[in-house]
Each structure stands twice: as structure tokens, then as C-alpha cells.
Design a protein around this motif. Structure first.
Motif, short mmCIF file in Angstrom:
data_model
loop_
_atom_site.label_atom_id
_atom_site.label_comp_id
_atom_site.label_asym_id
_atom_site.label_seq_id
_atom_site.Cartn_x
_atom_site.Cartn_y
_atom_site.Cartn_z
N LYS A 106 6.32 -0.79 -2.81
CA LYS A 106 5.57 -0.11 -3.85
C LYS A 106 4.13 0.14 -3.37
CE LYS A 106 6.40 -3.57 -6.53
NZ LYS A 106 6.41 -4.48 -7.70
N CYS A 108 -0.04 1.44 -4.66
CA CYS A 108 -0.99 1.67 -5.74
C CYS A 108 -2.27 2.21 -5.14
CB CYS A 108 -1.25 0.40 -6.55
SG CYS A 108 -2.28 -0.83 -5.73
N ARG A 124 -2.23 10.93 -7.51
CA ARG A 124 -1.20 11.11 -8.55
C ARG A 124 -0.36 12.36 -8.29
NH1 ARG A 124 -5.50 9.43 -12.28
NH2 ARG A 124 -5.00 7.36 -13.11
N SER A 129 3.58 8.60 -11.19
CA SER A 129 3.46 7.34 -11.93
C SER A 129 2.86 6.22 -11.09
CB SER A 129 4.84 6.91 -12.48
OG SER A 129 5.39 7.92 -13.30
N ARG A 131 0.38 3.40 -9.86
CA ARG A 131 -0.57 2.51 -10.52
C ARG A 131 -1.95 2.70 -9.88
NH1 ARG A 131 1.77 -2.12 -12.66
NH2 ARG A 131 -0.31 -2.53 -13.53
N PRO A 154 -3.81 -4.05 -10.60
CA PRO A 154 -2.45 -4.40 -11.04
C PRO A 154 -2.16 -5.87 -10.75
CG PRO A 154 -2.44 -2.31 -9.84
CD PRO A 154 -3.81 -2.89 -9.68
N ARG A 160 2.02 -4.89 -3.16
CA ARG A 160 1.97 -3.44 -3.00
C ARG A 160 1.19 -3.04 -1.75
NH1 ARG A 160 3.02 -0.38 -7.73
NH2 ARG A 160 3.58 -1.70 -9.51
#
Length: 245
Positions: A106, A108, A124, A129, A131, A154, A160
Motif C-alpha cells: 500500500k 500513501c 490522487r 483513494s 491516503r 495514517p 505503507r
């Protein structure tokens, strides 16, 4: 460093490789630095044209935002190239197998407020989506050193890959502290990518040597810093030009 001691800006012909040099315009291009963990975007005619627009003091705010966003998109795309992938085979609509890859893990974004927030939209646009975390670091007027005022990250950020966002890398004080904050939250150094538009050679060198496992992705390394630690030739205050001017 005074403006008189800046090395001469590098210049080269820019344009498609298939064109002879005589048909390409000369332009100032990024300074090359030896640190292997710093990636500078290819100095294409498109990138130089975009940088020329945002450097111009006569460029209005609307155009500054538009052309900055285009460069930010290029930075994010390059940043994604440095994320780990694993083999992933799929079946196409015609029943054929295609051997591809998919991202592993993942991600971010973390913006260094306020100028870094200008880069969130570009992230984005490439990562649905995603973070976003924020870190506010400002200079302490008494000590002249960076001071952490606020962070919101987060909860699972240690698991991440982090894209740290800040458009300008001058001395690197704020960015260095931001990385320390991320590491204190358990983020491995080699899971951080720092994206910025313009860096000074001093800032990029200090940053890369302080965190050798971290990767910096920048569009351009300028000539240096002046006596006020402003990047030259630079483009002025990025946050002011993006948000208010």
C-alpha cells in the motif's frame, strides 16, 4: 553561498533524439549530482518548457497552477516507477494470457504543509483513494531551526510506501525533519520517496547523504543557494504563487 560563486548553469540542446543538434534550441538543464539515490527527470523539451513557464515572474497564478500540476504529474509517475512490483498474469477479453505485474504493498502521500499540499491532487490523479497525511514544520524564530508544529498521519503508515511531497528543496531542513518524523512512526527509510520540483545541489546532497536508503525524485537541480538560502535561479515562493499571488 553568494550569487557570485554559483557555477555556470549547464546548457544543452533539448528536443527529440531523432532531430540533429542544429535543429534543437539550447536551454539550461539540471545540474548533475553524484548521489545515486537522487533521480532527476529526463531533461526533455516538454519539461524545460513547463519549468520555463513557472519560473517566469510574469506568469499569472492560473497558468502557474496549470503548468505546475503538469510537472507534478510527471514526478508522481516517475515516483511510481520506483515502487516494488510482483509478477501478475491476467486473461485478456480475447482469451489470451498476458504476463504483467502489479504493485506490491500500500502507498500513501505525506505533504509538508503548506506548499506540499499543492502536490496532493497530482498524486490522487494517479492513485485512486490514496491516503494523505500532513506534517507542518516551521522555522523557530529564536533558534532559526525547523520545529515540528503538527502532524496527522495514517495509523498504519509503518506498513505503507510513503511519497513525501514538497515542491522546493533548499537547505532541506524541513524535509530532513519530516523524514525523522516518518521514521519515528516506524516507516523504513527505504520505503520513503521524496518528490519535489526544484532542488538546490546543497539540499539534494545533504538529503541524499543523510538518508542513503531513501530515494529523491526531482524535476530539476538548480545552480545553488544565495546568501538568504533562496534557490537560484529558482521561481520565488512556490506556496505564495500557487495559493495567493
Amino acid at each position: 553561498m553568494s550569487s557570485e560563486s554559483h557555477p555556470e548553469a549547464p546548457s544543452q540542446s533539448v528536443g527529440p533524439e531523432y532531430q540533429p543538434a542544429t535543429q534543437k534550441p539550447k536551454a539550461t538543464v539540471s545540474t548533475v549530482i553524484p548521489q545515486s539515490n537522487v533521480t532527476i527527470l529526463p531533461q526533455t523539451s516538454q519539461l524545460i518548457a513547463l519549468l520555463t513557464m513557472i519560473r517566469d515572474k510574469n506568469t499569472g497564478r492560473a497558468d502557474f497552477i496549470f503548468y505546475s500540476n503538469r510537472i507534478i504529474r510527471l514526478l508522481v509517475e516517475e515516483g511510481l516507477n520506483h515502487l516494488p512490483t510482483v509478477e501478475h498474469s491476467i486473461t485478456t477479453p480475447v482469451g489470451q494470457t498476458y504476463s504483467g505485474v502489479k504493485f506490491e504493498g500500500k502507498i500513501c502521500g505525506v505533504s509538508i504543509m503548506r506548499a506540499g499540499e499543492s502536490m496532493e491532487e497530482g498524486l490522487r490523479n494517479c492513485c485512486r483513494s490514496v491516503r494523505i497525511g500532513k506534517i507542518l514544520i516551521q522555522r523557530d524564530e529564536e533558534t532559526s531551526k525547523p520545529k515540528l508544529y503538527y502532524d496527522k498521519l495514517p495509523e498504519d503508515i509503518a506498513d505503507r510506501w510513503v511519497m513525501l511531497l514538497d515542491p522546493m528543496l533548499a537547505t532541506g531542513g524541513s524535509a530532513l525533519m519530516a523524514v525523522d518524523v516518518l521514521k519515528s512512526r516506524g516507516v523504513p527509510e527505504d520505503h520513503i520517496l521524496f518528490l519535489n520540483l526544484i532542488a538546490s545541489p546543497e539540499g539534494a546532497k545533504n538529503f541524499a547523504e543523510r538518508f542513503p536508503k531513501l530515494r529523491v525524485v526531482t524535476a530539476f537541480v538548480d545552480q545553488g543557494l544565495d546568501e538568504k538560502n533562496y534557490i537560484v535561479p529558482g521561481l520565488g515562493d512556490f506556496g505564495d504563487r500557487f495559493y495567493t499571488m
